[in-house]
Design a protein around this motif. Structure first.
Motif, PDB file in Angstrom:
ATOM      1  N   ALA A  12      22.951  36.014  57.773  1.00 61.29           N
ATOM      2  CA  ALA A  12      22.020  34.593  57.271  1.00 61.29           C
ATOM      3  C   ALA A  12      20.697  34.562  58.079  1.00 61.29           C
ATOM      4  O   ALA A  12      19.841  34.061  57.469  1.00 61.29           O
ATOM      5  N   VAL A  13      20.750  35.250  59.132  1.00 65.00           N
ATOM      6  CA  VAL A  13      19.408  35.379  59.920  1.00 65.00           C
ATOM      7  C   VAL A  13      18.336  36.112  58.910  1.00 65.00           C
ATOM      8  O   VAL A  13      17.226  35.598  58.842  1.00 65.00           O
ATOM      9  N   ARG A  14      18.922  37.319  58.255  1.00 64.83           N
ATOM     10  CA  ARG A  14      17.853  38.051  57.523  1.00 64.83           C
ATOM     11  C   ARG A  14      17.636  37.087  56.389  1.00 64.83           C
ATOM     12  O   ARG A  14      16.326  37.255  55.645  1.00 64.83           O
ATOM     13  N   LEU A  15      18.620  36.339  55.815  1.00 63.24           N
ATOM     14  CA  LEU A  15      18.237  35.597  54.531  1.00 63.24           C
ATOM     15  C   LEU A  15      17.048  34.591  54.863  1.00 63.24           C
ATOM     16  O   LEU A  15      16.349  33.925  54.169  1.00 63.24           O
ATOM     17  N   MET A  16      17.448  33.947  56.146  1.00 65.77           N
ATOM     18  CA  MET A  16      16.525  32.786  56.398  1.00 65.77           C
ATOM     19  C   MET A  16      15.166  33.118  56.689  1.00 65.77           C
ATOM     20  O   MET A  16      14.175  32.319  56.208  1.00 65.77           O
ATOM     21  N   LEU A  17      14.977  34.410  57.125  1.00 63.76           N
ATOM     22  CA  LEU A  17      13.515  34.835  57.080  1.00 63.76           C
ATOM     23  C   LEU A  17      12.860  34.914  55.641  1.00 63.76           C
ATOM     24  O   LEU A  17      11.540  34.602  55.290  1.00 63.76           O
ATOM     25  N   ILE A  18      13.739  35.399  54.769  1.00 59.31           N
ATOM     26  CA  ILE A  18      13.209  35.410  53.381  1.00 59.31           C
ATOM     27  C   ILE A  18      12.955  33.973  52.731  1.00 59.31           C
ATOM     28  O   ILE A  18      12.103  33.618  52.008  1.00 59.31           O
ATOM     29  N   ALA A  19      13.868  33.094  53.014  1.00 53.90           N
ATOM     30  CA  ALA A  19      13.907  31.813  52.733  1.00 53.90           C
ATOM     31  C   ALA A  19      12.531  31.052  53.213  1.00 53.90           C
ATOM     32  O   ALA A  19      12.024  30.417  52.545  1.00 53.90           O
ATOM     33  N   ALA A  20      12.330  31.339  54.462  1.00 53.66           N
ATOM     34  CA  ALA A  20      11.044  31.032  55.081  1.00 53.66           C
ATOM     35  C   ALA A  20       9.925  31.180  54.200  1.00 53.66           C
ATOM     36  O   ALA A  20       8.959  30.572  54.073  1.00 53.66           O
ATOM     37  N   VAL A  21       9.866  32.569  54.055  1.00 50.71           N
ATOM     38  CA  VAL A  21       8.718  33.139  53.391  1.00 50.71           C
ATOM     39  C   VAL A  21       8.458  32.515  51.937  1.00 50.71           C
ATOM     40  O   VAL A  21       7.241  32.043  51.357  1.00 50.71           O
ATOM     41  N   ALA A  59      22.857  41.441  50.106  1.00 50.40           N
ATOM     42  CA  ALA A  59      22.234  40.151  50.067  1.00 50.40           C
ATOM     43  C   ALA A  59      20.643  39.949  50.098  1.00 50.40           C
ATOM     44  O   ALA A  59      20.100  39.206  49.200  1.00 50.40           O
ATOM     45  N   VAL A  60      20.158  40.790  50.986  1.00 50.47           N
ATOM     46  CA  VAL A  60      18.707  40.717  50.941  1.00 50.47           C
ATOM     47  C   VAL A  60      17.909  41.120  49.813  1.00 50.47           C
ATOM     48  O   VAL A  60      16.861  40.663  49.419  1.00 50.47           O
ATOM     49  N   GLY A  61      18.521  41.957  49.083  1.00 50.12           N
ATOM     50  CA  GLY A  61      17.977  42.675  47.800  1.00 50.12           C
ATOM     51  C   GLY A  61      17.716  41.209  46.687  1.00 50.12           C
ATOM     52  O   GLY A  61      16.967  41.091  46.116  1.00 50.12           O
ATOM     53  N   ILE A  62      18.907  40.551  46.678  1.00 46.38           N
ATOM     54  CA  ILE A  62      19.101  39.303  45.915  1.00 46.38           C
ATOM     55  C   ILE A  62      18.052  38.312  46.088  1.00 46.38           C
ATOM     56  O   ILE A  62      17.503  37.795  45.035  1.00 46.38           O
ATOM     57  N   TRP A  63      17.865  38.088  47.652  1.00 44.43           N
ATOM     58  CA  TRP A  63      16.905  36.959  47.849  1.00 44.43           C
ATOM     59  C   TRP A  63      15.334  37.480  47.908  1.00 44.43           C
ATOM     60  O   TRP A  63      14.616  36.779  47.355  1.00 44.43           O
ATOM     61  N   ILE A  64      15.267  38.838  47.854  1.00 46.24           N
ATOM     62  CA  ILE A  64      13.658  39.082  47.650  1.00 46.24           C
ATOM     63  C   ILE A  64      13.688  39.114  45.911  1.00 46.24           C
ATOM     64  O   ILE A  64      12.459  38.620  45.509  1.00 46.24           O
TER      65      ILE A  64
END
Length: 462
Positions: free
Chosen positions: A360-369, A420-425
């Motif tokens: 979630a920490v990694r996803l939250m960084l992308i969500a912030a961006v 998950a990071v790839g999907i969020w990118i």
């Protein structure tokens, strides 16, 4: 985009946009909290099965209703335009036409919802959820008819810059829903304990009361009497019903494409595993809250642009669009900073599982961006709606989410094993594409109006 941030007209436009937006934002947050309240109370009283039923049934019903929700949003800018033109009979006709459109949205989308209930097995849920979901979802679909009628009614108050009306009624609805949930789920005050269906009936009762509340207020308040005079009732509304459908359906599809894309992203997260799915739900829940605030600015911006359209004032249209985009840019930048700084604190409010937290920490960084892109694209849709430009933006949103976001997210997440990071990118790329293209579209149309010998926004949506 040339704008003097210190000029008196700019500062006045900021005040008007913010004063319009705040009640809309509060009302939308109230609607979100209504769903949160339902989930908390169902989970508390009925456990994970009840929560699972409520979650999937509400999600399916919301995806279907998104077309009507987005479609009805075009009426407020049309009313704002008619107000600027001082065309009171047109405002009356738009109000009545909006109610008819809401009724037909309820019937058509309701039929689609009941079709989903009939084939509910296709969603491949457990036997117990399959057994309990249809009756719950059926009640929610019926309640959507009253939701559409409420949204159609609030277009009058919103379009006339009285956005506080829907805000107050939504807050009262939130309180009623809480009380009805407690009474009907567990059977207090002599009522039978209806369990899961009690929560759905609570939603239905709340929506009926909200509709009754706003209609009573509109017809009794002096502010709206001149617009709702009976002498305008003989005026036909068939042409406006067709026009609202013509621009409302594409507008609704814009909302649908985004909601459905994020729903499919949830499914892809489920393919990766329970930890990824849980982390995604946390990050998207935080991002959805800021999105709803930005969408309130989009509605306000659309109303202000609609007024400029009614005045046939290109400078006002440009100024209103500039202000809405600048405000949302500043606001979402602040949200981005806060999400980066408070990411672990926010995640900790949801869960204590170490593996989920790290994802979630990694996803939250992308969500912030992607806060900035998300805010700009939803406001750009709003101000384009203000000049009734809906067809091209619909294709833009379909391209951004279904050609860019989902395929890229799948490619990065699975073949390239970015998880998950790839999907969020992929989601971030789609939102950014949408933001750039929609903003470009708005300024292209404004410049086109300026260059034309005779100002006409009627051709803008072609």
């Amino acid at each position: 985009m040339k704008t003097n941030l210190l000029s008196a007209p700019f500062q006045e436009e900021v005040k008007k946009t913010v004063s319009l937006a705040i009640p809309i934002i509060v009302a939308q947050l109230g609607s979100i909290l209504m769903g949160v309240t339902d989930n908390i109370m169902v989970g508390h009283y009925l456990g994970k099965i009840g929560l699972g039923v409520a979650g999937i049934a509400n999600s399916i019903a919301f995806v279907i209703s998104s077309i009507g929700i987005g479609g009805l949003a075009v009426v407020a800018p049309l009313i704002s335009k008619a107000k600027a033109e001082r065309n009171i009979p047109e405002i009356n006709r738009l109000f009545r036409a909006g109610l008819w459109v809401a009724f037909w949205f309820g019937l058509i989308l309701g039929a689609l919802g009941f079709l989903c209930i009939f084939f509910f097995d296709v969603f491949q849920q457990s036997a117990e959820i399959n057994a309990k979901s249809p009756s719950f979802m059926g009640i929610i679909i019926i309640s959507n008819v009253f939701t559409f009628l409420f949204l159609a009614s609030k277009q009058l108050s919103d379009g006339l810059s009285r956005t506080y009306v829907a805000m107050i009624i939504t807050i009262l609805g939130l309180l009623f829903n809480f009380v009805f949930n407690a009474i009907l789920i567990k059977g207090y005050l002599g009522f039978p304990a209806l369990g899961l269906n009690g929560a759905a009936i609570s939603t239905l009762c709340t929506k009926i009361l909200m509709l009754a509340g706003i209609l009573i207020y509109l017809f009794r308040a002096k502010t709206f009497k001149k617009y709702l005079s009976r002498r305008y009732n003989p005026l036909p509304v068939g042409d406006l019903i067709k026009h609202i459908f013509k621009i409302g359906v594409p507008s609704g599809l814009q909302f649908f494409f985004e909601i459905a894309a994020f729903s499919l992203a949830v499914i892809m997260m489920g393919w990766l595993g329970e930890n990824q799915l849980a982390a995604h739900q946390i990050a998207i829940n935080v991002a959805s809250t800021t999105y709803m605030m930005a969408s309130g600015l989009g509605v306000a911006g659309g109303i202000r642009v609609g007024e400029g359209r009614g005045l046939r004032n290109i400078q006002k249209i440009r100024m209103s669009g500039n202000v809405a985009l600048i405000i949302v840019g500043a606001f979402m930048t602040l949200m981005m900073i806060l999400m980066i700084m408070l990411k672990r604190f926010l995640i900790g409010l949801y869960i204590s599982d170490v593996e989920v937290i790290e994802i979630a920490v990694r996803l939250m960084l992308i969500a912030a961006v992607f806060q900035l892109s998300d805010g700009i694209q939803v406001v750009a849709l709003g101000i384009l709606r203000g000049i009734s430009d809906v067809n091209i933006p619909t294709w833009i949103t379909m391209f951004a989410y279904w050609v860019v976001a989902l395929p890229l997210g799948y490619f990065l997440g699975f073949p390239l094993k970015q998880d998950a990071v790839g999907i969020w990118i992929g989601l971030w790329a789609g939102l950014s594409m949408s933001a750039v293209l929609l903003t470009t579209r708005f300024y292209y149309l404004v410049n086109k109006m300026k260059k034309s010998e005779q100002f006409s926004v009627e051709t803008a949506g072609a």
